[in-house]
Enzyme design. Sequence first.
Site, PDB file in Angstrom:
ATOM      1  N   ALA A  14       0.844  -1.197   0.000  1.00 20.03           N
ATOM      2  CA  ALA A  14       0.000   0.000   0.000  1.00 20.03           C
ATOM      3  C   ALA A  14       0.876   1.243   0.000  1.00 20.03           C
ATOM      4  O   ALA A  14       1.930   1.276   0.640  1.00 20.03           O
ATOM      5  CB  ALA A  14      -0.911  -0.002   1.223  1.00 20.03           C
ATOM      6  N   SER A  64     -10.354  -3.497  -0.294  1.00 23.57           N
ATOM      7  CA  SER A  64     -11.786  -3.202  -0.316  1.00 23.57           C
ATOM      8  C   SER A  64     -12.506  -4.022  -1.379  1.00 23.57           C
ATOM      9  O   SER A  64     -11.924  -4.415  -2.396  1.00 23.57           O
ATOM     10  CB  SER A  64     -12.015  -1.714  -0.577  1.00 23.57           C
ATOM     11  OG  SER A  64     -11.699  -1.393  -1.925  1.00 23.57           O
ATOM     12  N   GLU A  87      -9.325 -11.270  -0.899  1.00 25.79           N
ATOM     13  CA  GLU A  87      -9.732 -11.196   0.511  1.00 25.79           C
ATOM     14  C   GLU A  87     -10.185  -9.764   0.739  1.00 25.79           C
ATOM     15  O   GLU A  87      -9.377  -8.844   0.773  1.00 25.79           O
ATOM     16  CB  GLU A  87      -8.565 -11.578   1.423  1.00 25.79           C
ATOM     17  CG  GLU A  87      -9.005 -11.919   2.840  1.00 25.79           C
ATOM     18  CD  GLU A  87      -9.003 -10.714   3.755  1.00 25.79           C
ATOM     19  OE1 GLU A  87     -10.098 -10.129   3.945  1.00 25.79           O
ATOM     20  OE2 GLU A  87      -7.944 -10.351   4.261  1.00 25.79           O
ATOM     21  N   CYS A 129     -10.355  -6.240   8.659  1.00 25.96           N
ATOM     22  CA  CYS A 129     -11.440  -6.774   7.839  1.00 25.96           C
ATOM     23  C   CYS A 129     -12.310  -7.725   8.645  1.00 25.96           C
ATOM     24  O   CYS A 129     -13.479  -7.933   8.317  1.00 25.96           O
ATOM     25  CB  CYS A 129     -10.870  -7.481   6.612  1.00 25.96           C
ATOM     26  SG  CYS A 129      -9.663  -8.760   7.028  1.00 25.96           S
ATOM     27  N   LYS A 177      -7.935  10.789   5.241  1.00 29.04           N
ATOM     28  CA  LYS A 177      -9.095  10.297   4.495  1.00 29.04           C
ATOM     29  C   LYS A 177      -9.882   9.295   5.329  1.00 29.04           C
ATOM     30  O   LYS A 177     -11.117   9.382   5.425  1.00 29.04           O
ATOM     31  CB  LYS A 177      -8.632   9.655   3.186  1.00 29.04           C
ATOM     32  CG  LYS A 177      -9.753   9.090   2.339  1.00 29.04           C
ATOM     33  CD  LYS A 177      -9.209   8.457   1.057  1.00 29.04           C
ATOM     34  CE  LYS A 177     -10.335   7.833   0.239  1.00 29.04           C
ATOM     35  NZ  LYS A 177      -9.808   7.181  -0.995  1.00 29.04           N
ATOM     36  N   ASN A 191     -11.587  11.031   8.375  1.00 26.29           N
ATOM     37  CA  ASN A 191     -12.813  11.749   8.010  1.00 26.29           C
ATOM     38  C   ASN A 191     -13.960  10.790   7.713  1.00 26.29           C
ATOM     39  O   ASN A 191     -15.117  11.060   8.061  1.00 26.29           O
ATOM     40  CB  ASN A 191     -12.558  12.648   6.803  1.00 26.29           C
ATOM     41  CG  ASN A 191     -11.700  13.853   7.142  1.00 26.29           C
ATOM     42  OD1 ASN A 191     -11.631  14.271   8.300  1.00 26.29           O
ATOM     43  ND2 ASN A 191     -11.041  14.415   6.150  1.00 26.29           N
TER      44      ASN A 191
END
Length: 518
Positions: free
Chosen positions: A212, A264, A286, A320, A366, A369
């Site tokens: 990431a 996601s 996943e 998750c 992000k 928020n």
Amino acid sequence: MTSSKIEMPGEVKADPAALMASLHLLPSPTLNLEIKHTKIFINNEWQNSESGRVFPVYNPATGEQICEIQEADKVDTDKAVRAARLAFSLGSVWRRMDASERGQLLDKLADLVERDRAVLATMESLNSGKPFLQAFYVDLQGVIKTLRYYAGWADKIHGMTIPVDGDYFTFTRHEPIGVCGQIIPWNFPLLMFAWKIAPALCCGNTVVIKPAEQTPLSALYMGALIKEAGFPPGVVNILPGFGPIVGAAIASHVGIDKIAFTGSTEVGKLIQEAAGRSNLKRVTLELGGKSPNIIFADADLDYAVEQAHQGVFFNQGQCCTAGSRIYVEESIYEEFVRRSVERAKRRVVGSPFDPTTEQGPQIDKKQYNKILELIQSGITEGAKLECGGKGLGRKGFFIEPTVFSNVTDDMRIAKEEIFGPVQEILRFKTVDEVIERANNSDFGLVAAVFTNDINKALTVSSAMQAGTVWINCYNALNAQSPFGGFKMSGNGREMGESGLREYSEVKTVTIKIPQKNS
């Protein structure tokens, strides 16, 4: 993520006073950590990006920049795939290597991770905001166990002979798929790195992996350890960069034979589409979850409260598997809420490097928020805010541990994955009712049930539409057990023996023989 609670040495107790008295027994973070590896890792070499672009990496506890990282793009992806394909070519060092030696390399990598455990835990804490002790005792322990588990499997993957009709001799081979593209998330950067590369390398594949963009540091450090362990050039290639560029290039690349993604559901759909449009590469996904945790009145209440608390607040709620839909039987509902609120108020939020801290910051602005917006939606839609609900401090992305009661199934906080420290407590009356409501979700990653009645436990666990069901425990993940989702929580399985099937092809070989005898 082997446990939802941080397991420390026996001498160290969980209460803060005993913890403070035992600080000399705890591992210490690496002071003045030097970030040495900021480039792209291809063919066992550190390279600048072809574009010359870099991107900043931040400390979520302070909002301050840590360093700049070379930003990979499509051209760099092509280079990495070429290196991986060459390493996988017939007659290469990697393809000719004995399976037992592949296992030895994975074991050596585990040794190096153990050697540098404090450095890696410090890096995870600095880059992702998770408490250092969690990174050291949970994340790094999971990394080491995963590498060692698949090291042991390397020379035990084999086919079989099949007694077919006629004068034939038939056998099967389990062969590596080829070049595997892997895309990992920011919530468990190093653990997900191990979950991805270990089974792939165990089976003899080569890898192009994208960490990431928020958390590339530990993955790049692992590149140095992979080279030190003795893996041949091109076997593992690491591309720091952004999903819409590098992730998309990996998903659509015709030189990649299989892709594995954790993240996601929205992005998972895009990856599966790209894999289908390109070369129909095999896909393991996943994805998200909105997991039900069912508490019956006959459960040990104090234990259930603590497990439910850890099940949703662990890792800042950025899991998750988070058990965010907590269904509590009506007769104990009010007491469960009261004790849950008391526990949430005691949760220590603070610096990831403070040994008393239970909860660090969210990953970035992000996400911060998004969580606060969903909390506000819960208030607007009529849920009762029992505690928390606000940001904390002037620096970093900290959020108060938040508990909602009087939540109903139609509220956004009961349907959407929040990925933050927000606990939603719903009530139920009957077994049949709670089964139907728990399954009424697009997701199906995990579920849990707390009860002392074995009949209830087995009835509920068999009815849950989820890839994993925990009974009287939560986040009990292990390298030996398969993990994956039903419905929109993904497809395929990671970990355990099942994880090997995602990284191998079964080939049938039939030989005509003069005469077959039994």
